[in-house]
Design an enzyme around this catalytic site. Structure first.
Site, PDB file in Angstrom:
ATOM      1  N   TYR A   5      -8.153 -10.413   2.478  1.00 55.48           N
ATOM      2  CA  TYR A   5      -9.400  -9.746   2.894  1.00 55.48           C
ATOM      3  C   TYR A   5     -10.263  -9.300   1.716  1.00 55.48           C
ATOM      4  O   TYR A   5     -11.414  -8.934   1.895  1.00 55.48           O
ATOM      5  CB  TYR A   5      -9.113  -8.550   3.826  1.00 55.48           C
ATOM      6  CG  TYR A   5      -8.265  -7.453   3.228  1.00 55.48           C
ATOM      7  CD1 TYR A   5      -8.767  -6.608   2.241  1.00 55.48           C
ATOM      8  CD2 TYR A   5      -6.966  -7.266   3.652  1.00 55.48           C
ATOM      9  CE1 TYR A   5      -7.992  -5.610   1.682  1.00 55.48           C
ATOM     10  CE2 TYR A   5      -6.178  -6.270   3.101  1.00 55.48           C
ATOM     11  CZ  TYR A   5      -6.695  -5.444   2.121  1.00 55.48           C
ATOM     12  OH  TYR A   5      -5.922  -4.472   1.573  1.00 55.48           O
ATOM     13  N   GLU A   6      -9.714  -9.331   0.505  1.00 54.13           N
ATOM     14  CA  GLU A   6     -10.533  -8.996  -0.668  1.00 54.13           C
ATOM     15  C   GLU A   6     -11.446 -10.164  -1.053  1.00 54.13           C
ATOM     16  O   GLU A   6     -12.267 -10.030  -1.957  1.00 54.13           O
ATOM     17  CB  GLU A   6      -9.641  -8.651  -1.861  1.00 54.13           C
ATOM     18  CG  GLU A   6      -8.867  -7.364  -1.686  1.00 54.13           C
ATOM     19  CD  GLU A   6      -7.889  -7.158  -2.831  1.00 54.13           C
ATOM     20  OE1 GLU A   6      -8.304  -6.577  -3.846  1.00 54.13           O
ATOM     21  OE2 GLU A   6      -6.728  -7.581  -2.712  1.00 54.13           O
ATOM     22  N   HIS A   9      -6.903   4.505   6.728  1.00 50.54           N
ATOM     23  CA  HIS A   9      -6.187   4.158   5.497  1.00 50.54           C
ATOM     24  C   HIS A   9      -5.482   5.400   4.945  1.00 50.54           C
ATOM     25  O   HIS A   9      -4.395   5.307   4.381  1.00 50.54           O
ATOM     26  CB  HIS A   9      -7.163   3.577   4.474  1.00 50.54           C
ATOM     27  CG  HIS A   9      -6.513   3.042   3.229  1.00 50.54           C
ATOM     28  ND1 HIS A   9      -5.546   2.055   3.252  1.00 50.54           N
ATOM     29  CD2 HIS A   9      -6.666   3.372   1.921  1.00 50.54           C
ATOM     30  CE1 HIS A   9      -5.147   1.799   2.008  1.00 50.54           C
ATOM     31  NE2 HIS A   9      -5.816   2.594   1.186  1.00 50.54           N
ATOM     32  N   MET A  53      -1.573  -7.145   7.045  1.00 50.55           N
ATOM     33  CA  MET A  53      -2.591  -8.002   6.418  1.00 50.55           C
ATOM     34  C   MET A  53      -2.105  -8.652   5.125  1.00 50.55           C
ATOM     35  O   MET A  53      -2.909  -9.003   4.265  1.00 50.55           O
ATOM     36  CB  MET A  53      -3.842  -7.162   6.102  1.00 50.55           C
ATOM     37  CG  MET A  53      -4.365  -6.348   7.275  1.00 50.55           C
ATOM     38  SD  MET A  53      -5.763  -5.329   6.774  1.00 50.55           S
ATOM     39  CE  MET A  53      -5.871  -4.184   8.163  1.00 50.55           C
ATOM     40  N   SER A  54      -0.794  -8.828   4.979  1.00 56.20           N
ATOM     41  CA  SER A  54      -0.289  -9.378   3.705  1.00 56.20           C
ATOM     42  C   SER A  54       1.021 -10.130   3.933  1.00 56.20           C
ATOM     43  O   SER A  54       1.328 -10.534   5.046  1.00 56.20           O
ATOM     44  CB  SER A  54      -0.083  -8.237   2.702  1.00 56.20           C
ATOM     45  OG  SER A  54       0.972  -7.402   3.126  1.00 56.20           O
ATOM     46  N   HIS A  62      -5.044  -9.367  -1.846  1.00 58.66           N
ATOM     47  CA  HIS A  62      -5.108  -9.607  -0.400  1.00 58.66           C
ATOM     48  C   HIS A  62      -6.161 -10.656  -0.055  1.00 58.66           C
ATOM     49  O   HIS A  62      -7.170 -10.788  -0.739  1.00 58.66           O
ATOM     50  CB  HIS A  62      -5.467  -8.308   0.345  1.00 58.66           C
ATOM     51  CG  HIS A  62      -4.452  -7.236   0.220  1.00 58.66           C
ATOM     52  ND1 HIS A  62      -4.431  -6.360  -0.838  1.00 58.66           N
ATOM     53  CD2 HIS A  62      -3.402  -6.899   1.011  1.00 58.66           C
ATOM     54  CE1 HIS A  62      -3.423  -5.519  -0.690  1.00 58.66           C
ATOM     55  NE2 HIS A  62      -2.768  -5.819   0.419  1.00 58.66           N
ATOM     56  N   ASN A 113       2.005   3.522  10.984  1.00 62.52           N
ATOM     57  CA  ASN A 113       1.259   3.994  12.169  1.00 62.52           C
ATOM     58  C   ASN A 113       1.640   3.089  13.322  1.00 62.52           C
ATOM     59  O   ASN A 113       2.095   1.972  13.096  1.00 62.52           O
ATOM     60  CB  ASN A 113      -0.255   3.880  11.915  1.00 62.52           C
ATOM     61  CG  ASN A 113      -0.660   2.470  11.496  1.00 62.52           C
ATOM     62  OD1 ASN A 113      -0.513   2.084  10.338  1.00 62.52           O
ATOM     63  ND2 ASN A 113      -1.130   1.683  12.447  1.00 62.52           N
ATOM     64  N   SER A 132       0.824  -1.218   0.000  1.00 65.64           N
ATOM     65  CA  SER A 132       0.000   0.000   0.000  1.00 65.64           C
ATOM     66  C   SER A 132       0.846   1.250   0.000  1.00 65.64           C
ATOM     67  O   SER A 132       1.695   1.433   0.878  1.00 65.64           O
ATOM     68  CB  SER A 132      -0.867   0.069   1.261  1.00 65.64           C
ATOM     69  OG  SER A 132      -1.679  -1.038   1.350  1.00 65.64           O
ATOM     70  N   ALA A 192       2.783  -2.097   4.113  1.00 63.85           N
ATOM     71  CA  ALA A 192       2.546  -1.109   5.161  1.00 63.85           C
ATOM     72  C   ALA A 192       2.119  -1.897   6.388  1.00 63.85           C
ATOM     73  O   ALA A 192       1.394  -2.882   6.267  1.00 63.85           O
ATOM     74  CB  ALA A 192       1.445  -0.154   4.731  1.00 63.85           C
ATOM     75  N   HIS A 249      -4.067   0.488  -4.901  1.00 70.72           N
ATOM     76  CA  HIS A 249      -3.420  -0.680  -5.502  1.00 70.72           C
ATOM     77  C   HIS A 249      -3.870  -0.799  -6.961  1.00 70.72           C
ATOM     78  O   HIS A 249      -5.027  -1.111  -7.230  1.00 70.72           O
ATOM     79  CB  HIS A 249      -3.848  -1.969  -4.798  1.00 70.72           C
ATOM     80  CG  HIS A 249      -3.347  -2.108  -3.399  1.00 70.72           C
ATOM     81  ND1 HIS A 249      -2.178  -2.753  -3.093  1.00 70.72           N
ATOM     82  CD2 HIS A 249      -3.858  -1.696  -2.236  1.00 70.72           C
ATOM     83  CE1 HIS A 249      -2.002  -2.722  -1.788  1.00 70.72           C
ATOM     84  NE2 HIS A 249      -3.001  -2.086  -1.239  1.00 70.72           N
TER      85      HIS A 249
HETATM   86  N1  HPA Z   1      -2.586  -3.075  11.115  1.00 70.76           N
HETATM   87  C1  HPA Z   1      -2.679  -3.898  10.055  1.00 70.76           C
HETATM   88  N2  HPA Z   1      -2.303  -3.541   8.850  1.00 70.76           N
HETATM   89  C2  HPA Z   1      -1.795  -2.316   8.682  1.00 70.76           C
HETATM   90  C3  HPA Z   1      -1.668  -1.414   9.736  1.00 70.76           C
HETATM   91  C4  HPA Z   1      -2.094  -1.819  11.031  1.00 70.76           C
HETATM   92  O1  HPA Z   1      -2.018  -1.072  12.022  1.00 70.76           O
HETATM   93  N3  HPA Z   1      -1.121  -0.267   9.229  1.00 70.76           N
HETATM   94  C5  HPA Z   1      -0.928  -0.502   7.901  1.00 70.76           C
HETATM   95  N4  HPA Z   1      -1.326  -1.739   7.567  1.00 70.76           N
END
Ligand code: HPA
Length: 272
Positions: free
Chosen positions: A85-86, A247, A211-212, A83, A235, A30, A113, A61
């Site tokens: 989750y998609e 996001h 998540m990847s 992903h 973050n 991302s 990310a 993406h």
């Molecule tokens: N959690 C999961 N996936 C992420 C995060 C997070 O805090 N930040 C960017 N991708």
């Protein structure tokens, strides 16, 4: 068509459109996808052109294979990864890695990310992945094994090659790029983790959550491809600072580290 036939068909489709075999694969996370725009003599093949290929759906993406040269290497970059989750199965979302294996890729650089779990991290940090915890609840290697790609029970003791990480750390330090190191823990998403989940992640030894990456790393390991993982800590994970996650923040911080991230990937491609 079987999964194996789809993978071979896609690899043949791509092979017919490129002048040489790529030795390095890049999967861009991302906000980090524009590295692919820096390759020279680019050939861009959108997922939608490839017969029977799954489509990416996330904002930020763009789905395409991008071929080109960088640091004297011929590279294939996946812009816009798929992903879990998609709604893609783990087998589907790792098709690009098996296709890369058939195209001749020997080293795969995975980027993402991620949320910082380690209290020493700050948004904007880059972390070399030392190991992972697969907490997604799924595994891309489940199912009928395709022996042409590798063994049923792959060894993943040194999945994120320690020797390679050491080389990269030395060169990064020489160039003044600060790198964190740590364990990446995959959650399925798409919600960000709860604060309780983040506390659990810390207790079980994670430094970052995301998540990847884990599915692609596992398939690469099975295929005998060397893996390097880089997380951009966009973050601090949920509950660490008490601030809300978004996001937009993820994309903003990824944009801020743009230049350092590019220098790091350049350096890695030069070393591979
Ligand atoms: N959690 C999961 N996936 C992420 C995060 C997070 O805090 N930040 C960017 N991708």
């Amino acid at each position: 068509m079987t999964l194996s036939q789809r993978i071979h068909a896609a690899a043949d489709f791509l092979s017919a459109r490129i002048p040489e075999r790529p030795s390095i694969g890049l999967i861009l996370g991302s906000g980090l996808g524009d590295y692919a725009d820096t390759l020279s003599d680019r050939i861009v093949i959108p997922f939608s052109d490839i017969p029977d290929f799954p489509q990416a759906t996330v904002e930020g993406h763009v789905g395409a294979f991008v071929f080109g040269s960088c640091q004297g290497k011929y590279v294939v970059a996946l812009q816009g990864r798929l992903h879990y989750y998609e709604g893609h199965s783990m087998q589907e979302l790792t098709l690009p890695v098996r296709i890369m294996a058939l195209l001749g890729v020997k080293q795969l650089v995975l980027t993402n990310a991620a949320g910082g779990v380690n209290y020493n991290f700050r948004p904007g940090d880059l972390m070399l992945i030392t190991d992972h915890i697969n907490y997604s609840g799924a595994n891309p290697l489940i199912g009928v094994n395709m022996p042409e790609f590798g063994p049923r029970f792959p060894d993943v003791t040194d999945l994120y090659s320690k020797a390679l990480r050491e080389k990269i750390r030395l060169e990064a330090a020489r160039q003044g790029i600060v790198l964190q190191q740590g364990v990446y823990m995959m959650f399925s998403g798409p919600n960000y983790e709860t604060p309780a989940e983040v506390r659990m992640a810390r207790i079980v030894g994670a430094d970052a959550v995301g998540m990847s990456t884990v599915p692609e790393a596992l398939v690469a390991a099975q295929c005998g491809i060397g893996v390097l993982g880089i997380s951009c800590i966009t973050n601090m994970a949920a509950g660490v600072t008490g601030e809300k996650l978004s996001h937009q923040e993820v994309m903003d911080i990824a944009a801020q580290v743009h230049d350092t991230f590019h220098s790091l990937v350049d350096l890695i491609l030069a070393l591979l």
